[in-house]
Design a protein around this motif. Structure first.
Motif, short mmCIF file in Angstrom:
data_model
loop_
_atom_site.label_atom_id
_atom_site.label_comp_id
_atom_site.label_asym_id
_atom_site.label_seq_id
_atom_site.Cartn_x
_atom_site.Cartn_y
_atom_site.Cartn_z
N ALA A 1 39.81 38.53 40.47
CA ALA A 1 38.70 38.85 41.37
C ALA A 1 39.22 39.26 42.75
CB ALA A 1 37.76 37.65 41.48
N ALA A 2 40.23 38.55 43.24
CA ALA A 2 40.78 38.87 44.55
C ALA A 2 41.47 40.24 44.54
CB ALA A 2 41.77 37.79 44.97
N LEU A 3 42.21 40.53 43.47
CA LEU A 3 42.88 41.82 43.35
C LEU A 3 41.86 42.95 43.23
CD1 LEU A 3 45.78 40.78 40.94
CD2 LEU A 3 45.98 41.32 43.38
N ALA A 4 40.79 42.70 42.49
CA ALA A 4 39.75 43.72 42.35
C ALA A 4 39.07 43.98 43.69
CB ALA A 4 38.72 43.28 41.31
N LYS A 5 38.83 42.93 44.44
CA LYS A 5 38.10 43.07 45.71
C LYS A 5 38.86 43.93 46.72
CE LYS A 5 35.62 40.35 49.18
NZ LYS A 5 34.33 41.02 48.89
N VAL A 6 40.21 43.85 46.70
CA VAL A 6 40.98 44.65 47.66
C VAL A 6 41.27 46.05 47.15
CG1 VAL A 6 42.02 42.61 48.72
CG2 VAL A 6 43.23 43.77 46.84
N GLY A 7 40.83 46.36 45.93
CA GLY A 7 40.91 47.74 45.47
C GLY A 7 41.97 48.06 44.44
N VAL A 8 42.60 47.06 43.82
CA VAL A 8 43.67 47.34 42.85
C VAL A 8 43.17 48.23 41.72
CG1 VAL A 8 45.06 46.27 41.02
CG2 VAL A 8 45.10 45.33 43.34
N PHE A 9 41.99 47.99 41.21
CA PHE A 9 41.49 48.78 40.08
C PHE A 9 40.81 50.06 40.55
CE2 PHE A 9 41.59 44.27 38.89
CZ PHE A 9 42.61 44.35 37.95
N ARG A 10 40.24 50.03 41.72
CA ARG A 10 39.71 51.27 42.30
C ARG A 10 40.83 52.28 42.50
NH1 ARG A 10 39.62 52.91 47.52
NH2 ARG A 10 40.16 50.82 48.29
N LEU A 11 42.02 51.80 42.85
CA LEU A 11 43.17 52.67 43.06
C LEU A 11 43.94 52.92 41.77
CD1 LEU A 11 44.42 51.25 46.48
CD2 LEU A 11 42.93 53.19 46.03
N ARG A 12 43.27 52.72 40.65
CA ARG A 12 43.75 53.09 39.32
C ARG A 12 44.88 52.21 38.80
NH1 ARG A 12 44.07 59.58 39.71
NH2 ARG A 12 44.66 59.40 37.52
N GLY A 13 44.88 50.96 39.26
CA GLY A 13 45.69 49.96 38.59
C GLY A 13 45.04 49.62 37.25
N VAL A 14 45.83 49.25 36.27
CA VAL A 14 45.32 48.95 34.92
C VAL A 14 45.75 47.54 34.54
CG1 VAL A 14 45.26 49.65 32.50
CG2 VAL A 14 45.51 51.38 34.30
N LEU A 15 44.81 46.71 34.18
CA LEU A 15 45.10 45.36 33.71
C LEU A 15 45.61 45.45 32.27
CD1 LEU A 15 44.80 42.32 34.50
CD2 LEU A 15 42.58 42.39 33.36
N VAL A 16 46.80 44.92 32.02
CA VAL A 16 47.37 44.97 30.67
C VAL A 16 47.68 43.54 30.21
CG1 VAL A 16 48.31 47.29 31.01
CG2 VAL A 16 49.74 45.32 31.55
N GLY A 17 48.20 43.40 28.99
CA GLY A 17 48.53 42.08 28.48
C GLY A 17 47.33 41.35 27.91
N THR A 18 47.50 40.06 27.72
CA THR A 18 46.50 39.26 27.01
C THR A 18 45.15 39.20 27.72
OG1 THR A 18 48.19 37.95 25.88
CG2 THR A 18 46.01 36.97 26.07
N ILE A 19 45.14 39.22 29.05
CA ILE A 19 43.85 39.20 29.76
C ILE A 19 43.07 40.47 29.44
CG2 ILE A 19 42.71 39.08 31.99
CD1 ILE A 19 44.06 36.51 31.15
N ALA A 20 43.75 41.61 29.34
CA ALA A 20 43.09 42.84 28.91
C ALA A 20 42.59 42.69 27.48
CB ALA A 20 44.03 44.02 29.02
N TYR A 21 43.41 42.11 26.62
CA TYR A 21 43.03 41.91 25.22
C TYR A 21 41.75 41.08 25.10
CZ TYR A 21 43.48 40.10 20.41
OH TYR A 21 43.26 39.73 19.10
N GLN A 22 41.59 40.10 25.98
CA GLN A 22 40.37 39.27 25.94
C GLN A 22 39.11 40.12 26.08
OE1 GLN A 22 40.66 36.22 28.93
NE2 GLN A 22 42.28 35.10 27.88
N THR A 23 39.17 41.20 26.86
CA THR A 23 37.97 42.00 27.11
C THR A 23 37.51 42.74 25.86
OG1 THR A 23 39.14 44.05 27.80
CG2 THR A 23 38.73 42.36 29.48
#
Length: 449
Positions: free
Chosen positions: A109-131
């Protein structure tokens, strides 16, 4: 009443849309305007605030119909956190979809709030798999969902091109947990690609390696950190999909397309040493996704497989060797989806050890079993094939069974040739039809190894 999986996917789709709108609204204040730039023939949007020397621009994203709609609705979107929390609760409690442990959820949530995913970061690994459970409307085994890591990837050229950046990663993480510290890289202590907190929680940043493979960290200016370069990662994070982490009111992120994730895990599992727990976890995740995608997104699975398969002999070798390690039912579903024969799998064969045969009246076939890597194979020969080619015309059930026993060796060789050489028609089995007798008697199956 709609099927539970359909209700779950509809609920998730509503949450995804609301989370996307909220993330967009939160990222851009009202006292600014949107402006577009054309770069290499494609239009990208930025959010501009201030004037003159105080003017600044923040990266929004490449132009898509969805983005244009969000820009148009920017001032209309209302706060609906309570409704989103209710949707998250429904997905977790009513459908048992996975959520991360609270500490990991807070970090994302903290990383998302500062723009990590807006700036086209991609969450990978098991946390991504959970989605993918909520995204695809499927249950995933609990053993493949556990992790204490957060992995985020970004292309280096994207990181340079967006011309925007987050605050330093360590500053962001310390706002969540003061025990976070930078972990010096093993090959260059001045660089940092990982951050660790007391209790074992770890955040790693990754990037595809470019050109000659190297372990040297690469700078990601948009995310204000270094990243570890990895092989095969470019395939994984190309064309990611939006997703929601089921934490709080839902966290809007980007994750690899599930078909790419499944194929990537198959490759990575084959590169890990046998007996390593991570290898088994990779195979479990790949197997679960491949089974779901063969049913729900076969065209995407076929496309992802074809792209990886076309990347060269080493890729093909790892993919096929990984495929050989999966359950036979899942392996066959994938082969049926991509229209390939079982003979492409290393060391694949079908053998017989004179197992009992019986007449199945409900199917009008004689059934018998063979053995292949992965377990028993249900084999059968149709009544029409027995009548047309093995002298059973006009005979009863006992007569057809006797005709099978008389010609058993030839029928088994036809079954073997079809099982290995024909595109998979029946996952976990093979049926010899009357048209197969001529086709597969003339065609020699691969020699036994």
């Amino acid at each position: 009443m709609p099927a539970p999986s359909l209700v779950a996917q509809t609920t998730y789709a509503e949450l995804l849309e609301r989370a996307a709108n909220d993330a967009f609204q939160d990222a851009f204040a009202d006292n600014g305007s949107f402006t577009a730039k054309s770069i290499n023939g494609r239009k990208y949007w930025y959010f501009q605030t201030g004037t003159g020397a105080d003017r600044s621009q923040r990266y929004v994203g490449p132009e898509t119909p969805e983005l244009l709609e969000r820009i148009a609705r920017h001032k209309e979107v209302r706060e609906d956190e309570r409704e989103r929390r209710a949707l998250v609760s429904t997905l977790v409690r009513s459908f048992s979809f996975p959520r991360p442990i609270p500490e990991i959820g807070d970090v994302i949530a903290a990383l998302a709030k500062v723009g990590v995913f807006r700036l086209r970061g991609v969450l990978v690994g098991t946390i991504a798999y959970q989605t993918y459970a909520a995204m695809l409307g499927v249950r995933l085994s609990a053993g493949s969902l556990q992790t204490g890591d957060v992995d985020i990837a970004q292309f280096k050229n994207v990181s340079v091109a967006v011309e925007d950046s987050t605050p330093p990663v360590l500053d962001v993480l310390k706002e969540v947990d003061r025990s976070f510290r930078a972990v010096p890289h093993v090959s260059d202590g001045r660089r940092v690609t990982s951050y660790a907190a007391k209790g074992g929680l770890r955040v790693d940043f990754l990037t595809p390696h470019e050109g000659k493979e190297t372990a040297r960290p690469q700078k990601l200016p948009a995310l204000n950190t270094d990243a570890q370069p990895l092989r095969f990662l470019d395939f994984l994070i190309r064309d990611p999909e939006p997703a929601v982490i089921l934490h709080g009111a839902g966290i809007y992120v980007h994750v690899p397309a599930p078909a790419r994730y499944a194929v990537h895990k198959l490759i990575i599992a084959r590169r890990r040493p046998e007996g390593l727990a991570k290898r088994d976890k990779d195979l479990q995740q790949s197997e679960a996704l491949l089974a779901a995608l063969a049913e729900k997104r076969p065209h995407e699975l076929k496309s992802a497989w074809a792209e990886a398969h076309g990347r060269g002999p080493k890729w093909r070798q790892l993919m096929l060797e990984g495929l050989a390690l999966l359950a036979a039912s899942v392996r066959d579903k994938l082969l049926k989806t991509i229209g390939a024969p079982r003979s492409i799998i290393p060391d694949m064969d079908l053998s017989f050890d004179n197992p009992p045969a019986r007449y199945d009246f409900s199917r009008d076939v004689v059934t018998f079993q063979g053995q292949a890597p992965g377990g028993a194979v249900n084999c059968a020969v149709s009544r029409e094939a027995l009548d047309d080619h093995f002298g059973a015309d006009g005979l009863g059930q006992d007569g057809r069974l006797q005709a099978f026993l008389k010609h058993r060796s030839r029928i088994e060789e036809i079954a073997r040739a079809k099982y290995l050489s024909a595109p998979v028609d029946e996952p976990g089995g093979v049926l010899v039809k009357t048209s197969d007798v001529d086709s597969f008697s003339a065609r020699r199956a691969p020699k036994r190894k």
